[in-house]
Design an enzyme around this catalytic site. Sequence first.
Site, mmCIF file in Angstrom:
data_model
loop_
_atom_site.group_PDB
_atom_site.id
_atom_site.type_symbol
_atom_site.label_atom_id
_atom_site.label_comp_id
_atom_site.label_asym_id
_atom_site.label_seq_id
_atom_site.Cartn_x
_atom_site.Cartn_y
_atom_site.Cartn_z
ATOM 1 N N ASP A 1 0.839 -1.201 0.000
ATOM 2 C CA ASP A 1 0.000 0.000 0.000
ATOM 3 C C ASP A 1 0.880 1.259 0.000
ATOM 4 O O ASP A 1 1.908 1.306 0.668
ATOM 5 C CB ASP A 1 -0.850 -0.047 1.279
ATOM 6 N N GLU B 1 1.701 -0.501 -4.896
ATOM 7 C CA GLU B 1 0.697 0.497 -5.284
ATOM 8 C C GLU B 1 1.449 1.795 -5.583
ATOM 9 O O GLU B 1 1.605 2.658 -4.734
ATOM 10 C CB GLU B 1 -0.330 0.732 -4.170
HETATM 11 C C1 GLC Z 1 -4.488 2.808 -0.528
HETATM 12 C C2 GLC Z 1 -5.672 1.875 -0.514
HETATM 13 C C3 GLC Z 1 -6.882 2.638 -0.081
HETATM 14 C C4 GLC Z 1 -6.641 3.171 1.322
HETATM 15 C C5 GLC Z 1 -5.375 4.019 1.343
HETATM 16 C C6 GLC Z 1 -4.945 4.327 2.737
HETATM 17 O O1 GLC Z 1 -4.606 3.801 -1.469
HETATM 18 O O2 GLC Z 1 -5.818 1.269 -1.760
HETATM 19 O O3 GLC Z 1 -8.046 1.865 -0.102
HETATM 20 O O4 GLC Z 1 -7.733 3.941 1.746
HETATM 21 O O5 GLC Z 1 -4.292 3.335 0.748
HETATM 22 O O6 GLC Z 1 -4.455 3.177 3.358
#
Ligand code: GLC
Length: 549
Positions: free
Chosen positions: A204, A269
Site C-alpha cells: 500500500d 501500489e
Molecule cells: C491505498 C488503498 C486505499 C486506502 C489508502 C490508505 O490507497 O488502496 O483503499 O484507503 O491506501 O491506506
Amino acid sequence: MPNSSDGPWWADAIGYEVYIRSFNDGNGDGVGDFSGLTERLDHIADLGVDLIWVTPFYPSPMVDFGYDVATFVDVDPLFGTLDDIDRCLARAHELGLKVIIDMVPNHTSDQHQWFVESASSPDHPKRDWYLWRDPAPDGGPPNNWVSQFGGPGWTFHEATGQYFFHAFLPEQPDLNWRNPEVVAAFEEILTFWLDRGVDGFRIDVTQGLVKDAALRSNPELRPLTDGMSRFEQWDSFEHRHDIMQPETLDVFRRWRRLADSRNAVLVGETYVLDAAALRHFLEPNDGIHIGFWFEPMHTEWDAAALRSVLADPHREAGANVGWVMSSHDDPRAPGRFGGGREGAERARGLFTMLSMMPGLPFLYMGDELGLSDGQVEPDRFIDPVVFRTGVVTDNRDGCRTPMPWEPGSPMFGFTSLDDGWLPHGGRTDADTVAAQSADSDSPLAHMRRLLHTRRTWFASDLAGVGSVTFGPIDEENPSVIWFDRGPLRCVLNTADTLAEVPVPAGSTVEYRSLADFTEVELASSTASPDVVSLRAREALIVRRGGEAT
Ligand code: GLC
C-alpha cells in the site's frame, strides 16, 4: 502458471483483486471473510487467473475498512482466524493459485500499540516511530502537507502538545520510515507471513513511505479553497517533499532480498501517473518486482491516449508493469468508459489488450462479469472519504458493493442476510456468476475464453517473448491501435463504427473480444484476405501471415 520459460512464476500471470469485505460472506454477518473466500476460490481458478491479492484483513477499528491496521500479525475476527487463512492458502495452492496479501507500511491505526505508546509521552522510546513535530510559531501545523483524503495532514495532540502527520485519516498516523526500528519491525512482519505460506505482498502507498528529513513544506501551485475535492486539494501542491523520496527504494531493496529468498513477489501500489516515475521503484532491478500502472483508470477513451497508456509504461518498465483498469478505490472501468453496453465492450476491449502486454495484469473482482459500479444511495454512504470532504464524487462505495453470485436471494448469494455492509447496488440476476456461467455469450464466458486461450499462447508461441512492438496510428484508421507480440498482433478499434484494418497476407484471426463462441470470423464484411474487420469497440488477436503489409 502460463509461462514455460525460465522467468519468475509471475511472468505473464493474471492477477485478481479480492476486496475481502465484499467477496463472499461465509459466516452470515453481512461482511465477506476468509471462509467465504475459500468457498469461492473455484470461481477464480476456473477463470484462468494465477494469483489473487487479498485486501487487508488484520485487526482494525475499520475506520478505513481495514487500511487502518491495529496489528499486522493477526486476523480481525470479522474475517475469521489464522486457521481460516491457513485453510484458504492451502485450498488456493491446491487449485494452482498463488496468494499475495496487502501490506500497509505507510501508516497504522491510531489504536496500534506502537502509536498508543508513541502518543503516551514525548519521551517514550517509540515517540520517533511516528512523525511528531512542534506547532509552527503561529500555533498551526508544522508544514503545509495535506491529507490524500482531503484537509490538513497534521492533527494536534492536546495531551503532548505536538502535531502528528497522517497522509490519510487522523486515525491513520504515518510511521517514520527513517527510524531503523520501524524498518526492522516490518521485516519481522513480512517474515511472519512468508512463513505462513503467502506468495508475496501488494504494498500500500508505495511512493509514500519515507518523507523529507526536514519535513519541508511543498511548493504551492494554487491556494486551497472551500469545496475542493480531495484530488483538487492534492493537486494544489507539487509533492516534492511528502512522497517519492529516494530513500524509499532502500527499504524495498531490503524487502526484495527477503522476497527473493522465498520466491515471493512484491507488487507496489505506485500511484504515479507518469510512466518514467514508475521506474523509480523498480530500478536498477532490485526494488519491487511489479509497479501498478493506474493510468488505464484515468484515461480518456481516445486512440492516441490509449496507445500511450499502453506503450509508455512498457517502454519505461518493460515486464515490471502491473496493469489495472478497476479497483476498490476508483470507479469501475465499464462505467467510466460510458456505461451500458458500450462501456462494457470498451472495457473488455481494453482488458484484452492489457492482458497481452508483458507484466502482470489484474482483474478487480466483478470485472469478469462486466460490472459497472453499484448504486449506493446517500443514506448508505459509508466511505470515510466522503464525510471528510463532503464531495460525493470522492466516494468509493460504488466500486465496493458485494459480488453477485446467484440469482434468487436478496443479496444474490453474497450473504444469507437480506442486506450486507453495503447494499447490492442494483445488481440483477443477469449480473451473477451463476447466470453468466450458463450463457456462452456472457462477459464471464468471454473472460474465461480469453484467459484460457491466452494460457495456451504463453505456453507455446509466446513463451519468453517479453516485449511488444507498437505500430503507429494510421491516418486511414485513426481509431485503431495495435502491437505485435511474437507471432501475434493485438488490435483495438476504439471507434463506435466498423474498421477495416490491413494485416499481413495470410493472417488468421485467433480471438475476437466481441465474437460469440461459435463465430470464427466476421466474414461478411471482410473486404480481402489481408484486411480484417473490427466491430465497434472490438479487440482482435491475429496470427500474422508471412508477408509484411
Ligand atoms: C491505498 C488503498 C486505499 C486506502 C489508502 C490508505 O490507497 O488502496 O483503499 O484507503 O491506501 O491506506
